[in-house]
Write a protein that holds these residues in place. Structure first.
Motif, PDB file in Angstrom:
ATOM      1  N   ASN A  12     -29.773  25.531  14.966  1.00 27.70           N
ATOM      2  CA  ASN A  12     -29.959  24.553  14.026  1.00 27.70           C
ATOM      3  C   ASN A  12     -28.403  23.952  13.567  1.00 27.70           C
ATOM      4  OD1 ASN A  12     -32.323  24.459  15.280  1.00 27.70           O
ATOM      5  ND2 ASN A  12     -33.374  25.962  14.357  1.00 27.70           N
ATOM      6  N   ASN A  14     -26.557  22.131  11.085  1.00 23.82           N
ATOM      7  CA  ASN A  14     -26.352  20.400   9.655  1.00 23.82           C
ATOM      8  C   ASN A  14     -24.833  20.929   9.471  1.00 23.82           C
ATOM      9  OD1 ASN A  14     -29.487  20.093  10.445  1.00 23.82           O
ATOM     10  ND2 ASN A  14     -29.655  22.239  10.432  1.00 23.82           N
ATOM     11  N   LYS A  28     -27.693  17.138  13.505  1.00 22.18           N
ATOM     12  CA  LYS A  28     -29.337  17.688  12.871  1.00 22.18           C
ATOM     13  C   LYS A  28     -29.905  18.873  13.708  1.00 22.18           C
ATOM     14  CE  LYS A  28     -29.612  12.774  11.389  1.00 22.18           C
ATOM     15  NZ  LYS A  28     -29.656  11.491  11.794  1.00 22.18           N
ATOM     16  N   ASP A  29     -30.066  19.422  13.591  1.00 16.57           N
ATOM     17  CA  ASP A  29     -30.240  21.143  13.969  1.00 16.57           C
ATOM     18  C   ASP A  29     -30.096  21.074  15.134  1.00 16.57           C
ATOM     19  OD1 ASP A  29     -32.491  21.431  12.005  1.00 16.57           O
ATOM     20  OD2 ASP A  29     -33.182  20.050  12.002  1.00 16.57           O
ATOM     21  N   ILE A  30     -28.385  20.862  15.753  1.00 18.94           N
ATOM     22  CA  ILE A  30     -28.332  21.366  17.152  1.00 18.94           C
ATOM     23  C   ILE A  30     -28.009  22.430  17.688  1.00 18.94           C
ATOM     24  CG2 ILE A  30     -27.325  18.583  16.890  1.00 18.94           C
ATOM     25  CD1 ILE A  30     -24.619  20.410  17.874  1.00 18.94           C
ATOM     26  N   MET A 231     -25.921  13.938  23.613  1.00 21.74           N
ATOM     27  CA  MET A 231     -25.806  13.949  22.260  1.00 21.74           C
ATOM     28  C   MET A 231     -25.688  11.961  21.241  1.00 21.74           C
ATOM     29  SD  MET A 231     -23.634  16.480  19.408  1.00 21.74           S
ATOM     30  CE  MET A 231     -24.445  15.632  17.350  1.00 21.74           C
ATOM     31  N   ARG A 235     -28.156  14.557  16.991  1.00 22.29           N
ATOM     32  CA  ARG A 235     -29.157  15.579  17.738  1.00 22.29           C
ATOM     33  C   ARG A 235     -28.826  15.638  19.618  1.00 22.29           C
ATOM     34  NH1 ARG A 235     -33.468  16.931  14.514  1.00 22.29           N
ATOM     35  NH2 ARG A 235     -33.947  15.479  13.530  1.00 22.29           N
ATOM     36  N   CYS A 289     -36.600  10.525  15.802  1.00 19.21           N
ATOM     37  CA  CYS A 289     -35.880  10.057  17.438  1.00 19.21           C
ATOM     38  C   CYS A 289     -34.545   9.054  16.654  1.00 19.21           C
ATOM     39  CB  CYS A 289     -36.815  10.161  17.739  1.00 19.21           C
ATOM     40  SG  CYS A 289     -35.302   9.590  19.956  1.00 19.21           S
ATOM     41  N   PHE A 306     -38.374  14.054  15.318  1.00 18.70           N
ATOM     42  CA  PHE A 306     -37.960  14.337  17.044  1.00 18.70           C
ATOM     43  C   PHE A 306     -38.174  14.994  17.486  1.00 18.70           C
ATOM     44  CE2 PHE A 306     -34.511  16.651  18.447  1.00 18.70           C
ATOM     45  CZ  PHE A 306     -33.256  15.079  19.213  1.00 18.70           C
ATOM     46  N   TYR A 319     -35.583  16.478  24.850  1.00 19.05           N
ATOM     47  CA  TYR A 319     -36.252  16.402  23.246  1.00 19.05           C
ATOM     48  C   TYR A 319     -37.028  15.515  23.148  1.00 19.05           C
ATOM     49  CZ  TYR A 319     -33.902  20.595  22.750  1.00 19.05           C
ATOM     50  OH  TYR A 319     -32.325  22.289  23.119  1.00 19.05           O
TER      51      TYR A 319
END
Ligand SMILES: Nc1ncnc2c1ncn2[C@@H]1O[C@H](COP(=O)(O)OP(=O)(O)OP(=O)(O)O)[C@@H](O)[C@H]1O
Ligand SMILES: [Mg+2]
Length: 332
Positions: A12, A14, A28-30, A231, A235, A289, A306, A319
């Motif tokens: 996660n 950011n 974002k939250d990768i 990516m 994301r 998304c 998302f 995802y």
């Protein structure tokens, strides 16, 4: 992948940029891992956050960037908490990064040999003479012919491919555990591109150097990556082994990306199909998304949230808010 040592272990992550008190979240939250002994490719269109994500590892982001993560470990160390000398030591010795344009990383009025000797002596206690012979060896190792002569030349006397080889030689000076290569071949023609990729693969094997390869070109990763993270809009949309992504992609974005490179859909030749629309601005896709506006399967839910996680194997995750199984059965 359980049981393998993780060199880099991020959960996660950011990253936001602040300008005139406006916050723009660009990563974002990768979550991603680099396992010992692998080449991980991060693939995505321009502006998807690939460089920003990896610059956060190198501490190369501007002061107005804010980085946070639930977990950010480099070789088991809590990386975001390490500061000062210890951080500089890790960044100087254990992680190295090379970029798309090698010219900007080289001082135009300094000879190639001096770049290398300085770099070698920064990492190793040795005399100038010893550093010089090591520099020659390094140039040889990255495939530069007549290295003694080349040591005395300036960067402008080298071609783009040769300059990238010099930068790779410089990165090797500290024998890093992790090399982050940010679009290292984008500025080069196809033949030279293939040579540089072959060199990276070779160094990965002989020097036991783990590599994160950033590229917008899925074709590039096909030749050398073990795993791929796709990516888009800050994301990660899908991750998997090279074969899982190239031959069994599940996410509508990955599929669109595959159709946009020549002859790759399920390994068969296919018509080139550009992805309709353009990459939206980061500020326009705070929630939901990021592929929403370009995805032919997008529904209401995609606008607000998302993607849900779909697990296909130990290594393959996607995802998306859609029922991908149903979509893929329909041949969408
Ligand atoms: N220093 C910065 N200040 C403000 N915004 C930035 C900065 N660097 C990058 N960004 C923004 O962050 C987003 C992600 O950029 P990033 O450079 O990571 O994309 P990328 O995936 O590496 O694209 P490319 O393939 O073009 O290199 C973009 O919207 C970009 O405009
Ligand atoms: Mg980039």
């Amino acid at each position: 992948m359980s049981g393998l040592t993780k060199i880099l272990d991020i959960e996660n992550l950011n990253v936001s940029f602040y300008s005139d008190s406006v916050k723009t979240k660009v990563v974002k939250d990768i979550s991603l891992e680099v396992y010992d002994g692998e080449i991980l490719a991060i693939v995505g269109e321009s502006g998807s956050g690939k460089s920003v994500a990896m610059k956060s590892v190198m501490d190369l982001l501007p002061v107005y960037a804010k980085v946070s993560a639930d977990r950010f470990l480099f070789e088991g160390k809590k990386f975001l908490e390490i500061k000062g000398k210890e951080k500089r030591q890790i960044l100087g010795n254990d992680i190295a990064m090379i970029f798309q344009d090698p010219m900007t990383a080289l001082n135009p009025v300094k000879k190639i040999g001096d770049h290398l000797i300085e770099n070698i002596r920064r990492h190793n206690k040795m005399s100038k003479k010893q550093a010089e012979s090591l520099a020659i060896e390094m140039l040889e190792r990255v495939g530069i012919p007549s290295p003694e002569k080349r040591m005395k030349q300036y960067p402008h006397e080298f071609s783009g491919g040769m300059r990238q080889r010099v930068l790779i030689a410089m990165a090797l000076c500290s024998r890093p555990r992790l090399l982050i290569a940010d679009e290292p071949t984008t500025a080069l023609d196809v033949t030279i591109q293939a040579q540089i990729l072959k060199l990276l693969k070779n160094l990965h094997e002989t020097e036991k150097m783990n590599i994160v390869l950033i590229t917008h070109d899925l074709g590039v990763v096909a030749s050398i990556a073990d795993r791929i993270a796709v990516m888009y809009g800050g994301r990660i949309m899908e991750t998997g082994t090279k074969d899982e992504i190239l031959y069994n992609a599940q996410h509508p974005y990955t599929k669109a990306l595959l159709k946009a490179i020549p002859g790759t859909e399920n390994g068969k030749k296919c018509k080139l199909e550009p992805i309709p629309g353009s990459v939206p601005q980061m500020k326009d896709m705070e929630s939901g998304c990021p592929f929403y506006s370009r995805c032919e399967h997008a529904g209401e839910a995609c606008l607000c949230e998302f993607g849900a996680t779909h697990d296909y194997s130990d290594t393959h995750k996607s995802y998306c808010m859609n029922d991908l199984k149903q979509l893929n059965e329909r041949g969408a």
